[in-house]
Scaffold this active site. Structure first.
Site, short mmCIF file in Angstrom:
data_model
loop_
_atom_site.label_atom_id
_atom_site.label_comp_id
_atom_site.label_asym_id
_atom_site.label_seq_id
_atom_site.Cartn_x
_atom_site.Cartn_y
_atom_site.Cartn_z
N HIS A 103 0.84 -1.20 0.00
CA HIS A 103 0.00 0.00 0.00
C HIS A 103 0.88 1.26 0.00
O HIS A 103 0.59 2.23 -0.70
CB HIS A 103 -0.90 0.04 1.24
CG HIS A 103 -1.89 -1.08 1.33
ND1 HIS A 103 -1.82 -2.07 2.28
CD2 HIS A 103 -2.98 -1.37 0.58
CE1 HIS A 103 -2.82 -2.91 2.13
NE2 HIS A 103 -3.55 -2.52 1.10
N LYS B 143 -0.52 -6.35 -8.15
CA LYS B 143 -0.84 -7.55 -7.36
C LYS B 143 -2.24 -8.06 -7.72
O LYS B 143 -2.48 -9.24 -7.84
CB LYS B 143 -0.74 -7.20 -5.87
CG LYS B 143 -1.51 -8.08 -4.94
CD LYS B 143 -0.64 -9.14 -4.40
CE LYS B 143 -1.32 -10.15 -3.50
NZ LYS B 143 -2.56 -9.80 -2.91
N ASP B 144 -3.18 -7.10 -7.86
CA ASP B 144 -4.55 -7.46 -8.25
C ASP B 144 -4.69 -7.25 -9.76
O ASP B 144 -5.35 -6.31 -10.21
CB ASP B 144 -5.55 -6.63 -7.44
CG ASP B 144 -5.47 -6.95 -5.97
OD1 ASP B 144 -6.13 -7.90 -5.53
OD2 ASP B 144 -4.70 -6.28 -5.24
P1 AMP Z 1 -6.43 -3.77 -0.76
O1 AMP Z 1 -6.32 -3.00 0.52
O2 AMP Z 1 -5.97 -5.19 -0.63
O3 AMP Z 1 -7.76 -3.62 -1.43
O4 AMP Z 1 -5.37 -3.13 -1.74
C1 AMP Z 1 -5.39 -1.74 -2.03
C2 AMP Z 1 -4.46 -1.48 -3.17
O5 AMP Z 1 -3.13 -1.89 -2.82
C3 AMP Z 1 -4.83 -2.27 -4.44
O6 AMP Z 1 -4.66 -1.45 -5.57
C4 AMP Z 1 -3.85 -3.40 -4.42
O7 AMP Z 1 -3.57 -3.92 -5.71
C5 AMP Z 1 -2.63 -2.74 -3.83
N1 AMP Z 1 -1.72 -3.75 -3.26
C6 AMP Z 1 -2.04 -4.69 -2.36
N2 AMP Z 1 -0.97 -5.48 -2.12
C7 AMP Z 1 0.04 -5.02 -2.90
C8 AMP Z 1 1.40 -5.41 -3.12
N3 AMP Z 1 1.93 -6.45 -2.49
N4 AMP Z 1 2.12 -4.69 -4.01
C9 AMP Z 1 1.57 -3.64 -4.66
N5 AMP Z 1 0.31 -3.23 -4.50
C10 AMP Z 1 -0.45 -3.90 -3.64
#
Ligand code: AMP
Length: 279
Positions: free
Chosen positions: A36, A148-149
């Site tokens: 994040h 990642k997503d």
């Molecule tokens: P989330 O809180 O899991 O919904 O993720 C929020 C954002 O952070 C999304 O755009 C994810 O793709 C990104 N994100 C989560 N994990 C990673 C990671 N390991 N590397 C890069 N971006 C990430």
């Protein structure tokens, strides 16, 4: 850093800032980690003002237990964002985002019929609901998402096109733990043993990368699955080698210009995803 829970107050602030500054937006579900923070850093380098949101969106969880279990570390997240130099954090309640049930159904054609879309029915409709709602509220110049997503990025870009939004989508590379495991809020839910074995997920993807394009696609796929499933705690849900544009599986290395391997793995009750570019 300023914290807002109300849309009206956030919008008042943003309308003032927008007169002279560019607004960057990083939507998250909290339980923040270095992945994040890489988005926050990128946002800070490209925009005058960085807005992050923390909202665990119920409509994107097809599994109620997954929603209930999802880690919530709001206080710590605030400290992390403050330290990272985030300007504004938006922490809305469910009522604020969905004053009424969101009945919208998006059509993503073939993009959400495969992989995450196939195994998490309705997931991307929920993602599109919340991201479109957040974009509507924040109206950012740029928004930052993690590679990642992988499939989510395709869906969001498609949604932006469909809705004729002007927000530019910036995609940031996957941040990994030292041993290669892709950082994820769900990693903290893994048992010690699951965490140890989870290293095999990225190892299998790196193996696939090493073998491409010398070895046939299907041989690599089968061997990568075998390597992950050889860990007692891990069970591959899918591992697909796909065209980065269409997300459909390829059968040969000449089938697409950009090819990715994408995987979802069940580690006990915890579901992990990862991907790597093969071509
Ligand atoms: P989330 O809180 O899991 O919904 O993720 C929020 C954002 O952070 C999304 O755009 C994810 O793709 C990104 N994100 C989560 N994990 C990673 C990671 N390991 N590397 C890069 N971006 C990430």
């Amino acid at each position: 850093m300023e914290k807002y829970e109300r849309i009206s107050e956030l919008q008042l602030k943003l309308s003032e800032l927008r007169k002279s500054k560019t607004i960057g937006f990083v939507p998250t579900m909290g339980a923040l980690h270095q992945g994040h923070l890489s988005l926050i850093d990128k946002c800070k380098s490209m925009c005058n003002i960085t807005v992050a949101s923390i909202f665990v969106n119920p409509t994107q969880f097809n599994d109620k237990n997954d929603y209930r279990r999802y880690p919530r570390t709001l206080e710590k997240d605030g400290e992390i964002l403050e330290k990272a130099g985030c300007d504004i954090v938006f922490v809305p309640s469910e009522k604020e985002i969905y004053p009424e049930t969101d009945e919208r159904i998006f059509d993503f054609g073939e993009l959400d019929k495969v992989m995450e879309g196939k195994f998490r029915q309705g997931h991307f409709n929920g993602v599109a609901q919340v991201v479109s709602r957040l974009f509507d509220i924040v109206n950012p110049d740029k928004a930052f998402f993690g590679q990642k997503d992988f499939q989510q990025v395709s869906i969001i870009k498609n949604m932006v096109k469909q809705l004729n939004l002007t927000t530019e989508i910036v995609v940031c590379p996957i941040v990994r733990e030292q041993d290669g495991l892709a950082m994820s809020s769900r990693n903290m839910l893994l048992s010690d043993n699951q965490r140890k074995e989870a290293i095999n997920i990225s190892q299998a993807l790196f193996y696939a990368k090493q073998q491409a394009p010398g070895t046939p696609v299907n041989e690599i796929r089968d061997e990568a699955i075998r390597r992950i499933n050889s860990s007692p705690e891990l069970k591959v849900e899918y591992l697909e080698i796909v065209d980065a544009n269409t997300l459909q599986t390829v059968s040969g290395w000449d089938d697409a210009t950009e090819i990715f391997a994408c995987v979802a793995v069940q580690a006990g009750k915890i579901r992990l995803i990862d991907n790597v570019q093969l071509k």
